[in-house]
Design an enzyme around this catalytic site. Structure first.
Site, PDB file in Angstrom:
ATOM      1  N   ASP A  81      37.352  21.417 -37.459  1.00  0.00           N
ATOM      2  CA  ASP A  81      36.539  20.429 -36.736  1.00  0.00           C
ATOM      3  C   ASP A  81      36.754  20.522 -35.236  1.00  0.00           C
ATOM      4  OD1 ASP A  81      39.212  19.383 -37.206  1.00  0.00           O
ATOM      5  OD2 ASP A  81      38.505  17.465 -36.429  1.00  0.00           O
ATOM      6  N   GLU A 176      41.092  17.236 -38.162  1.00  0.00           N
ATOM      7  CA  GLU A 176      42.340  17.155 -37.401  1.00  0.00           C
ATOM      8  C   GLU A 176      42.178  16.282 -36.175  1.00  0.00           C
ATOM      9  OE1 GLU A 176      45.365  18.279 -34.349  1.00  0.00           O
ATOM     10  OE2 GLU A 176      43.206  18.395 -34.201  1.00  0.00           O
TER      11      GLU A 176
HETATM   12 ZN    ZN Z   1      43.200  21.509 -32.325  1.00  0.00          ZN
END
Ligand code: ZN
Length: 409
Positions: A81, A176
């Site tokens: 992401d 994340e």
């Molecule tokens: Zn990162």
């Protein structure tokens, strides 16, 4: 190898994988699965014997050991992401060949310039090829550079069966950037003894220390009375909230701290005469100082309650994550191995404490010690993001050296 790494990187940044902190689904956005599925297909096409995506979207793969002796299973992890801070849609990477050390115009129409005065680290890349944005999006080198580097290392190993290696465990994760990347991560299933996230910044970065982190919500209950008749009766929650904040040391704020200095950071305040709320994040690398910071918060509340009456100020403290150093230090050879891998390919290790958290920090507390290696980029999460191509190649070389070291070579 050269072209394949770049091709991969450019292919991955075309896919918009921005995560969304307001979403309640996992992964937080569907587009992340588009890239995760593509990675799965590519792993299978390369001939990785075991590769699968689970119901949460995690892609895990395993290349079994070709050694006749036992060796620890080694993991590499990267996230797909990109940050919610800036759009990752319609990314148009720009190539700056043979960089001349001057300001780089990212977007002439919009007057967006990557300036050397503001970003002096550009100077170390004179003569190299840089990839930048066109000034309208982020680049996504965080962490698609890490993804492409791991994929390239895997491909290299599969194409060279003569390279000795232990069990290699690969994982690509979503979300994340919104702190949920390992919420459903199955450490056992990955099967690694040690792992590295490939999610750091500039060439040489090696990180195994991060903050201990807590959030603190302060609730102030005031007593609202008509101001004309308030004498000796009113308690104005707004003033009590101000007093609370004034009790915390002003020098211990993010804007006045660096390196190993912890802080109290006021991120939100709201209220009226009757009720007010303050929201802080509390950070410190040192666990006992971290615990002390939380005590200070409690003591401030206690002091104000003594002045204004019991129940005026209440505190809700919540630990968020801890410093992975505690978990990594008992296995310090994993840091030494990363240093050795970098030195073997002429990269000078830059070891700094992270002033934040990483997925690796949480994994380290889930039983998988997991320092963070450089992916090579700069200025993550915004339009000034850039990455030198040579740094990406070095990252691949470091991964291959680690494979070698863990195989006992
Ligand atoms: Zn990162």
């Amino acid at each position: 190898m050269a072209d394949l790494l770049l091709e991969k990187f450019l292919r991955y940044v075309q896919i918009d994988t921005q995560s969304d902190e307001n979403s309640t689904s996992f992964p937080s956005t569907d587009q992340q699965k588009t890239l995760l599925s593509l990675l799965l297909q590519e792993l299978q096409a390369m001939g990785v014997p075991q590769a699968a995506m689970d119901e949460h979207g995690y892609v895990m793969a395993r290349i079994p050991s070709n050694l006749s002796k036992p060796a620890p299973a080694l993991g590499f992890i990267a996230h797909v992401d990109t940050s919610p801070d800036m759009s990752g849609k319609d990314v148009h990477p720009q190539f700056v060949e043979n960089y001349d050390g001057k300001d780089i115009v990212l977007n002439a129409d919009k007057h967006i310039v990557l300036g050397v005065d503001e970003f002096p680290e550009l100077k170390q890349y004179v003569g190299q090829t840089l990839i930048t944005t066109d000034g309208t999006t982020l680049l996504g080198a965080d962490d698609k550079a890490g993804v492409a580097e791991i994929m390239t290392a895997v491909e290299h190993i599969l194409q060279h069966p003569e390279i000795p290696h232990g069990d290699l465990c690969i994982a690509f994760t979503p979300d994340e950037e919104i702190g949920r990347g390992v919420d459903f991560f199955d450490v056992k299933k990955l099967g690694a003894a040690y792992a590295y996230t490939v999610d750091g910044g500039q060439i040489g970065e090696l990180e195994y220390e991060n903050f201990n982190a807590a959030s603190a919500k302060i609730f102030v209950q005031g007593k609202n009375i008509h101001p004309g008749y308030a004498k000796n009766k009113m308690v104005n929650a707004l003033h009590v909230a101000k007093e609370f904040d004034a009790l915390l040391p002003p020098a211990e704020r993010p804007e006045h701290t660096q390196d190993y200095e912890g802080f109290f950071h006021l991120v939100h305040c709201s209220g009226e005469v009757e009720k007010a709320q303050l929201h802080y994040i509390v950070r410190d690398h040192n666990r006992s100082k971290f615990e002390h910071r939380k005590q200070v918060i409690e003591q401030c509340a206690h002091y104000l309650n003594t002045r204004y009456g019991k129940g005026t100020v209440s505190v809700e403290l919540k630990d968020q994550y801890y410093n992975m150093r505690e978990q990594v230090e008992p296995h310090y050879h994993i840091v030494q191995n990363a240093i050795a891998a970098m030195e073997r390919v002429g990269v000078q290790p830059l070891i700094h404490p992270i002033r934040g958290g990483t997925d690796g920090a949480r994994l380290s507390f889930m039983g998988l010690p997991c320092p963070n290696l450089f992916a090579g980029g700069h200025n993550f999460h915004g339009k000034y993001e850039f990455i030198p191509v040579a740094s990406m190649h070095k990252a691949v070389e470091v991964l291959l050296q680690l494979v070698n070291i863990y195989a006992g070579e």
